[in-house]
Scaffold this motif. Sequence first.
Motif, PDB file in Angstrom:
ATOM      1  N   GLU A  99     -40.344 -15.855 -12.860  1.00 15.85           N
ATOM      2  CA  GLU A  99     -38.979 -15.984 -13.389  1.00 15.85           C
ATOM      3  C   GLU A  99     -38.655 -17.441 -13.716  1.00 15.85           C
ATOM      4  OE1 GLU A  99     -36.039 -14.153 -10.951  1.00 15.85           O
ATOM      5  OE2 GLU A  99     -37.040 -12.197 -10.945  1.00 15.85           O
ATOM      6  N   VAL A 100     -39.117 -18.358 -12.861  1.00 19.61           N
ATOM      7  CA  VAL A 100     -38.882 -19.784 -13.120  1.00 19.61           C
ATOM      8  C   VAL A 100     -39.584 -20.199 -14.405  1.00 19.61           C
ATOM      9  CG1 VAL A 100     -39.301 -22.136 -12.290  1.00 19.61           C
ATOM     10  CG2 VAL A 100     -38.532 -20.372 -10.702  1.00 19.61           C
ATOM     11  N   PHE A 101     -40.851 -19.818 -14.538  1.00 24.09           N
ATOM     12  CA  PHE A 101     -41.597 -20.145 -15.763  1.00 24.09           C
ATOM     13  C   PHE A 101     -40.933 -19.517 -16.981  1.00 24.09           C
ATOM     14  CE2 PHE A 101     -45.321 -21.058 -12.944  1.00 24.09           C
ATOM     15  CZ  PHE A 101     -45.612 -22.322 -13.439  1.00 24.09           C
ATOM     16  N   ALA A 102     -40.483 -18.270 -16.847  1.00 26.57           N
ATOM     17  CA  ALA A 102     -39.841 -17.580 -17.966  1.00 26.57           C
ATOM     18  C   ALA A 102     -38.580 -18.314 -18.412  1.00 26.57           C
ATOM     19  CB  ALA A 102     -39.511 -16.146 -17.573  1.00 26.57           C
ATOM     20  N   THR A 103     -37.819 -18.850 -17.455  1.00 25.92           N
ATOM     21  CA  THR A 103     -36.607 -19.607 -17.790  1.00 25.92           C
ATOM     22  C   THR A 103     -36.952 -20.829 -18.623  1.00 25.92           C
ATOM     23  OG1 THR A 103     -35.444 -18.887 -15.793  1.00 25.92           O
ATOM     24  CG2 THR A 103     -34.661 -20.914 -16.838  1.00 25.92           C
ATOM     25  N   TYR A 104     -37.956 -21.584 -18.191  1.00 28.54           N
ATOM     26  CA  TYR A 104     -38.358 -22.785 -18.933  1.00 28.54           C
ATOM     27  C   TYR A 104     -38.888 -22.416 -20.325  1.00 28.54           C
ATOM     28  CZ  TYR A 104     -38.077 -25.208 -14.417  1.00 28.54           C
ATOM     29  OH  TYR A 104     -37.649 -25.742 -13.220  1.00 28.54           O
TER      30      TYR A 104
END
Length: 346
Positions: free
Chosen positions: A148-153
Amino acid sequence: MLIPAPVEAAANFPWHVTKGIAYLSSWPIRAILNTPDMPTTPEPKEGESVYDIAKPMLDISSIIYYYTELRSETKDRLKKYAKNFKLSDGQIDNIRNAIAYTETSLQAVKEANQADASASNVLATYQDSLKQLEDIKKRYKLSSGDVEVFATYFNILKEPKNAVSIKSDLRLYNDFIGPAFRASFGGSEWNVNNIVDMVNSDPKMYIKEIDDDFVNKSIAKFFNGLDSELVYAIFVSPEQRRVTVAFRGSVNANDWITNAYNACAMTDFKIPGYTSEENELNDTRNSYGRVHGGFYEYLFGKTKKGENRSYKSKAEEIMGILTGLFEKECKDFSLFVTGHSLGTCS
């Protein structure tokens, strides 16, 4: 190099805005004299003023500062987060592709007609995307939260990007941008309001391309920003039927060195710009006069190998993108070019 916050703010405060004001204040004189730097302004439509034509470009010229800073900070956060897992650039791309595959497959499922015979294929593709994402998570030891963190970036950095999504990003992730930069470049609300103006004028406006591969965070790395390159974005407005190329103005040390270099160096204006070493050695281009050397190099010189794997000059990149746009999705659109400070000269 650690720079005290007050010194950072003073060094980066946009005093170059005064240069822009002075330039704009001389517009009536330059228009009357019809000097070479004054392009022909399109005739306003009935009930439309010159300001109505210029307003979207003024908004874009302002937004590109703030938006590229958000992207720069996001890239920095992405690299730091990936470092926790010792991921290479190639591995980061693998994660990006797996997440993108899952998102597009899910969207296809939502849009599929259940009565359609192809619906089962769409569902199978989505299931395959989930399996690939699970494989990536296991391979790189990522949790669902990490994904989810990677997807946000990745979503912040996604291209093309519509104005509505940019507005959302600036509201949701405004804290990514340092307070010194926010204060120096108009503040959060002012920049978001510029985006709101863009959305109101054309909700379907989008950034087709943005080239900021070698942008350093302009505050913290001001004095180390010597390897930065010209930054540009190409905006498309279906409502206004215009394509706008916007160049960002002076922000880091390299930009100011370019400005200073321009004051004392002239060079031949040869086009096209840099394409290959072979063409440079066998140079048969005509010169179309003399121009400021720094600006010429900034726009027409050799670049570093970025995400597009090319060393071509920014000018050649831009012309290639514009040619494709006007041949296909933007037939009969008008072309506008804008920028502030160094961006105006580019």
